[in-house]
Design an enzyme around this catalytic site. Structure first.
Site, PDB file in Angstrom:
ATOM      1  N   HIS A 195      38.343  44.836  50.055  1.00 32.19           N
ATOM      2  CA  HIS A 195      37.379  46.002  50.620  1.00 32.19           C
ATOM      3  C   HIS A 195      38.913  46.641  52.334  1.00 32.19           C
ATOM      4  O   HIS A 195      39.343  45.874  52.543  1.00 32.19           O
ATOM      5  CB  HIS A 195      36.106  46.351  51.715  1.00 32.19           C
TER       6      HIS A 195
ATOM      7  N   ILE B 173      28.323  34.172  54.960  1.00 30.54           N
ATOM      8  CA  ILE B 173      29.351  35.216  54.487  1.00 30.54           C
ATOM      9  C   ILE B 173      29.267  35.634  53.763  1.00 30.54           C
ATOM     10  O   ILE B 173      29.416  35.646  52.347  1.00 30.54           O
ATOM     11  CB  ILE B 173      30.620  33.972  53.821  1.00 30.54           C
TER      12      ILE B 173
ATOM     13  N   CYS C 249      36.963  40.414  20.331  1.00 30.31           N
ATOM     14  CA  CYS C 249      36.587  41.855  21.118  1.00 30.31           C
ATOM     15  C   CYS C 249      37.884  41.980  22.687  1.00 30.31           C
ATOM     16  O   CYS C 249      38.970  42.668  23.482  1.00 30.31           O
ATOM     17  CB  CYS C 249      35.543  41.757  22.270  1.00 30.31           C
TER      18      CYS C 249
ATOM     19  N   THR D  15      28.345  32.555  44.577  1.00 26.73           N
ATOM     20  CA  THR D  15      28.246  34.133  44.838  1.00 26.73           C
ATOM     21  C   THR D  15      29.781  34.213  44.442  1.00 26.73           C
ATOM     22  O   THR D  15      29.836  36.085  43.919  1.00 26.73           O
ATOM     23  CB  THR D  15      27.983  34.833  46.747  1.00 26.73           C
ATOM     24  N   THR D  16      30.420  33.563  44.451  1.00 27.35           N
ATOM     25  CA  THR D  16      31.607  34.586  43.988  1.00 27.35           C
ATOM     26  C   THR D  16      32.303  35.033  42.788  1.00 27.35           C
ATOM     27  O   THR D  16      33.313  35.711  42.904  1.00 27.35           O
ATOM     28  CB  THR D  16      32.934  33.240  44.343  1.00 27.35           C
TER      29      THR D  16
ATOM     30  N   CYS E 192      31.096  42.405  22.004  1.00 27.67           N
ATOM     31  CA  CYS E 192      30.139  41.461  21.582  1.00 27.67           C
ATOM     32  C   CYS E 192      29.246  40.296  22.696  1.00 27.67           C
ATOM     33  O   CYS E 192      28.109  39.338  22.565  1.00 27.67           O
ATOM     34  CB  CYS E 192      30.336  40.706  20.717  1.00 27.67           C
TER      35      CYS E 192
HETATM   36  C1  LIG Z   1      26.134  41.894  45.252  1.00 23.53           C
HETATM   37  C2  LIG Z   1      27.142  40.977  46.308  1.00 23.53           C
HETATM   38  C3  LIG Z   1      28.814  41.686  46.205  1.00 23.53           C
HETATM   39  C4  LIG Z   1      29.698  41.715  46.887  1.00 23.53           C
HETATM   40  N1  LIG Z   1      30.531  42.419  47.019  1.00 23.53           N
HETATM   41  C5  LIG Z   1      31.276  41.814  47.557  1.00 23.53           C
HETATM   42  C6  LIG Z   1      32.872  42.872  47.185  1.00 23.53           C
HETATM   43  O1  LIG Z   1      33.347  43.533  46.608  1.00 23.53           O
HETATM   44  N2  LIG Z   1      33.848  42.222  48.243  1.00 23.53           N
HETATM   45  C7  LIG Z   1      34.121  41.837  49.031  1.00 23.53           C
HETATM   46  O2  LIG Z   1      34.605  40.871  49.678  1.00 23.53           O
HETATM   47  N3  LIG Z   1      32.776  40.416  49.392  1.00 23.53           N
HETATM   48  C8  LIG Z   1      31.989  41.106  48.570  1.00 23.53           C
HETATM   49  N4  LIG Z   1      30.207  40.060  48.275  1.00 23.53           N
HETATM   50  C9  LIG Z   1      30.550  39.155  49.122  1.00 23.53           C
HETATM   51  C10 LIG Z   1      31.175  37.977  48.459  1.00 23.53           C
HETATM   52  O3  LIG Z   1      30.616  37.665  46.990  1.00 23.53           O
HETATM   53  C11 LIG Z   1      30.940  36.561  48.960  1.00 23.53           C
HETATM   54  O4  LIG Z   1      31.033  36.454  50.543  1.00 23.53           O
HETATM   55  C12 LIG Z   1      32.179  35.041  48.980  1.00 23.53           C
HETATM   56  O5  LIG Z   1      31.721  35.371  47.511  1.00 23.53           O
HETATM   57  C13 LIG Z   1      31.557  33.607  49.438  1.00 23.53           C
HETATM   58  O6  LIG Z   1      32.232  33.582  48.890  1.00 23.53           O
HETATM   59  P1  LIG Z   1      31.356  31.487  49.392  1.00 23.53           P
HETATM   60  O7  LIG Z   1      32.288  30.817  49.209  1.00 23.53           O
HETATM   61  O8  LIG Z   1      31.123  31.248  50.695  1.00 23.53           O
HETATM   62  O9  LIG Z   1      30.402  30.681  48.754  1.00 23.53           O
HETATM   63  P2  LIG Z   1      29.938  30.935  46.907  1.00 23.53           P
HETATM   64  O10 LIG Z   1      30.825  31.265  46.005  1.00 23.53           O
HETATM   65  O11 LIG Z   1      28.691  31.063  46.822  1.00 23.53           O
HETATM   66  O12 LIG Z   1      30.519  29.235  46.600  1.00 23.53           O
HETATM   67  C14 LIG Z   1      29.389  27.879  47.725  1.00 23.53           C
HETATM   68  C15 LIG Z   1      28.931  26.659  46.942  1.00 23.53           C
HETATM   69  O13 LIG Z   1      28.892  26.120  47.391  1.00 23.53           O
HETATM   70  C16 LIG Z   1      28.190  25.046  46.932  1.00 23.53           C
HETATM   71  N5  LIG Z   1      26.900  23.961  47.208  1.00 23.53           N
HETATM   72  C17 LIG Z   1      25.890  24.730  47.394  1.00 23.53           C
HETATM   73  N6  LIG Z   1      25.217  23.610  48.139  1.00 23.53           N
HETATM   74  C18 LIG Z   1      26.046  22.708  47.776  1.00 23.53           C
HETATM   75  C19 LIG Z   1      26.412  21.150  48.064  1.00 23.53           C
HETATM   76  N7  LIG Z   1      24.070  20.836  48.998  1.00 23.53           N
HETATM   77  N8  LIG Z   1      27.047  20.852  47.619  1.00 23.53           N
HETATM   78  C20 LIG Z   1      27.485  20.786  47.105  1.00 23.53           C
HETATM   79  N9  LIG Z   1      28.722  22.871  46.554  1.00 23.53           N
HETATM   80  C21 LIG Z   1      27.440  22.924  47.447  1.00 23.53           C
HETATM   81  C22 LIG Z   1      27.723  26.113  45.419  1.00 23.53           C
HETATM   82  O14 LIG Z   1      27.393  25.740  44.037  1.00 23.53           O
HETATM   83  C23 LIG Z   1      28.974  26.947  45.560  1.00 23.53           C
HETATM   84  O15 LIG Z   1      29.643  27.209  44.251  1.00 23.53           O
HETATM   85  C24 LIG Z   1      29.437  39.988  48.024  1.00 23.53           C
HETATM   86  C25 LIG Z   1      28.012  39.172  47.635  1.00 23.53           C
HETATM   87  C26 LIG Z   1      27.080  39.678  46.897  1.00 23.53           C
HETATM   88  C27 LIG Z   1      26.302  39.201  46.621  1.00 23.53           C
HETATM   89  O1  LIG Z   2      25.547  45.951  49.745  1.00 26.33           O
HETATM   90  P1  LIG Z   2      27.130  45.271  50.590  1.00 26.33           P
HETATM   91  O2  LIG Z   2      27.302  46.014  51.714  1.00 26.33           O
HETATM   92  O3  LIG Z   2      26.629  43.627  51.089  1.00 26.33           O
HETATM   93  O4  LIG Z   2      28.636  44.985  50.240  1.00 26.33           O
HETATM   94  C1  LIG Z   2      28.174  44.417  48.120  1.00 26.33           C
HETATM   95  C2  LIG Z   2      30.116  45.091  47.712  1.00 26.33           C
HETATM   96  O5  LIG Z   2      31.026  44.631  48.398  1.00 26.33           O
HETATM   97  C3  LIG Z   2      30.871  46.414  47.854  1.00 26.33           C
HETATM   98  O6  LIG Z   2      29.390  46.749  46.610  1.00 26.33           O
HETATM   99  S1  FES Z   3      34.880  38.030  20.251  1.00 32.49           S
HETATM  100 FE1  FES Z   3      34.541  37.611  21.923  1.00 32.49          FE
HETATM  101  S2  FES Z   3      33.881  38.709  23.478  1.00 32.49           S
HETATM  102 FE2  FES Z   3      33.024  39.583  21.219  1.00 32.49          FE
END
Ligand SMILES: Cc1cc2nc3c(=O)[nH]c(=O)nc-3n(C[C@H](O)[C@H](O)[C@H](O)COP(=O)(O)OP(=O)(O)OC[C@H]3O[C@@H](n4cnc5c(N)ncnc54)[C@H](O)[C@@H]3O)c2cc1C
Ligand SMILES: O=P(O)(O)OC[C@H](O)CO
Ligand code: FES
Length: 481
Positions: free
Chosen positions: A49, A338, A404, A40-41, A439
């Site tokens: 925020h 999270i 690009c 998700t990251t 591109c």
């Molecule tokens: C559409 C969207 C918009 C968002 N926008 C924002 C924003 O603007 N600002 C903000 O603060 N937050 C935002 N968030 C929330 C934020 O992106 C997440 O809270 C954050 O990225 C979570 O990080 P994480 O490390 O918990 O998860 P992840 O990045 O998913 O990392 C979890 C990792 O665990 C690994 N894993 C899973 N299972 C196993 C296993 N069995 N063994 C070993 N590894 C495993 C996965 O491969 C993955 O790499 C958004 C989320 C979404 C979906």
């Molecule tokens: O739609 P939310 O509340 O999961 O938030 C996602 C981002 O943080 C804002 O786009």
């Molecule tokens: S040349 Fe790399 S994205 Fe277009």
């Protein structure tokens, strides 16, 4: 035997590894995929925020505001692109005015610096392309934009330099509870560890259930996006939100740190069965239509025709309202559910977890010295003198591969040899921006494949696009003359 094992190398696992890297502990990170930040990251709105949205008193609110403050110093220290451009939540009706008033009060209760309500005249002076029917807005000057994958990478690289072991392509498949430690089974070796931290994102529930009865249920929720070409830069100057609803913070229009415009996300609960099938990250006609309609309400003339990419990410929503950060059984910790604002809260989540672990008896002794800085070298961002120096030291910097984004062969080769090196075309893209342009790698992609093959000493047909096994080429179609 490791002292601590972290499962997952997203922003949360990386932030925890970064903090633990400061202490005399043997720590390893097990990541199922081949790189940092592939869950998700890597696919979110990239907003740090300000913190007016979460319910006062919740962990979510506390860690959002603390994380947003910590990110400022961290991004400076670790050279992560971050811009404090501020955000506006726009009201389009009397009812919306009531909502932004409540958000303002929450902002005050949550100790968000500088939040204020502003009138249409001021809003339209700040954002001339906004819908003229605006009733008012909540302005939060401390909201920022960041490069999310660079943020996670910077934390992980620094942790790695401080002796934390990162093991990729290591999916945890089972956990045995031994007397005073855990044995983690992976698709490769087994790992023994005194303490375990579950930071597995949308899979945290699966990991939790390896050691305990279920205590929360994951409800994965997809958000889809448009990414607009650099030509659309200037469409908006701040992060433009609409009023939040019960399904999320709504569809935003925002600049990215690279100067593109990001538009999205919608919010659609998806079946857990879809996770990791590819269908979880699909873009859909209905989803993108929702995003387009939402964006046009905020910015009527937005040019979605100039989109260079659609993508989607999956929120780790659960049936619990708040983040889940707790000891499950002796020495096993969940950092689960999270969802947003997890990217913002990440450094504060790491510190909060450490406080819990210390209270549970973890003894931390600082290392005599540790690395707490990082400098990126990007040819395109260098001064003329620095560019001349780079080319004279290494002629690879004189060859542009990605036209690009002005990325040189030197940039690409370096990221394949760096701390936690790239191993795929997308890994190179996340580290250098090669392939991020208009591109989308159509021009530079084949050259990047060749350079990866050369650096890794493998055939171009063995180069992955992204995850392990995602091969791009199947064989030779025509021989070079
Ligand atoms: C559409 C969207 C918009 C968002 N926008 C924002 C924003 O603007 N600002 C903000 O603060 N937050 C935002 N968030 C929330 C934020 O992106 C997440 O809270 C954050 O990225 C979570 O990080 P994480 O490390 O918990 O998860 P992840 O990045 O998913 O990392 C979890 C990792 O665990 C690994 N894993 C899973 N299972 C196993 C296993 N069995 N063994 C070993 N590894 C495993 C996965 O491969 C993955 O790499 C958004 C989320 C979404 C979906
Ligand atoms: O739609 P939310 O509340 O999961 O938030 C996602 C981002 O943080 C804002 O786009
Ligand atoms: S040349 Fe790399 S994205 Fe277009």
């Amino acid at each position: 035997m490791y002292d601590v094992t972290i499962i997952g190398a997203g922003i949360i696992g990386s932030a925890i590894a970064y903090e633990l890297g400061k202490y005399q502990l043997d720590v390893c990170v097990l990541e199922a995929e081949n790189d940092v930040s592939v869950g998700t990251t890597k696919a979110n709105s990239a907003i740090l925020h300000a913190g007016y949205d979460p319910k006062p008193g919740s962990l979510n609110a506390k860690l959002n505001v603390e994380g947003s403050v910590l990110a400022k110093t961290l991004c400076e220290k670790l050279d992560v692109p971050r811009k404090e451009i501020g955000s506006l939540v726009i009201a389009f009706s009397e009812e919306d005015l009531g909502t932004i008033n409540k958000l303002y009060e929450r902002g005050i209760k949550n100790n968000v610096a500088g939040v204020r309500l502003i009138a249409p005249e001021e809003i339209l002076a700040m954002e001339p392309n906004l819908n003229k029917d605006v009733f008012g807005a909540l302005y939060a000057p401390t909201a920022a934009i960041v490069n999310p994958w660079e943020y996670a990478l910077a934390l992980a690289e620094t942790a790695s330099k401080n002796g934390i072991t990162f093991m990729f392509n290591r999916k945890v498949t089972g956990i045995d509870t031994e007397d005073g430690y855990y044995t983690l089974h992976t698709n490769a070796e087994t790992i023994d560890s005194r303490l375990v931290i579950n930071a597995a994102g949308v899979h945290a529930e699966d990991i939790h259930k390896m050691v305990a009865e279920p205590s929360f249920k994951t409800i994965p929720c997809r958000g889809e996006y448009y990414l607009l070409d650099l030509e659309e830069s200037g469409t908006v100057n701040h992060v433009i939100f609409q009023c939040p609803t019960k399904v999320g913070k709504g569809i935003l229009v925002s600049p990215t740190v690279h100067g593109n415009i990001i538009v999205g996300p919608n919010a659609e609960d998806i079946d857990s069965e879809l996770l990791d099938t590819g269908a979880d990250l699909a873009n859909t006609i209905d989803g993108l239509a929702d995003v387009a309609a939402g964006a046009r309400l905020s910015v009527p003339a937005i040019n979605l025709g100039n989109s260079i990419r659609n993508f989607s990410g999956v929120r780790a929503n659960t049936d619990q309202e708040d983040f889940i950060i707790e000891q499950v059984i002796d020495g096993f910790y969940d950092v689960a559910g999270i969802k947003s604002p997890g990217l913002t809260a990440a450094p504060a989540i790491a510190l909060h977890l450490l406080d819990i672990m210390i209270a549970d008896g973890l003894k931390l002794t600082e290392k005599d010295s540790y690395v707490d800085e990082r400098k990126r070298v990007h040819f395109d961002e260098a001064t003329i003198e620095e560019k001349q120096q780079l080319i004279s030291e290494n002629p690879d910097y004189g060859r542009i591969i990605c036209r690009c984004e002005n990325i040189t062969e030197g940039d690409i080769r370096r990221c394949l040899k760096n701390e936690l090196p790239a191993v795929s075309v997308d890994g190179v893209k996340r580290r250098t921006l090669a392939g991020m342009g208009r591109c989308q790698g159509g021009f530079c992609g084949p050259r990047v494949v060749d350079i990866i093959a050369d650096e890794l000493g493998i055939s171009p047909t063995d180069v992955d696009l992204d995850k392990f096994g995602s091969r791009i080429l199947t064989g030779v179609t025509k021989e070079a003359n």
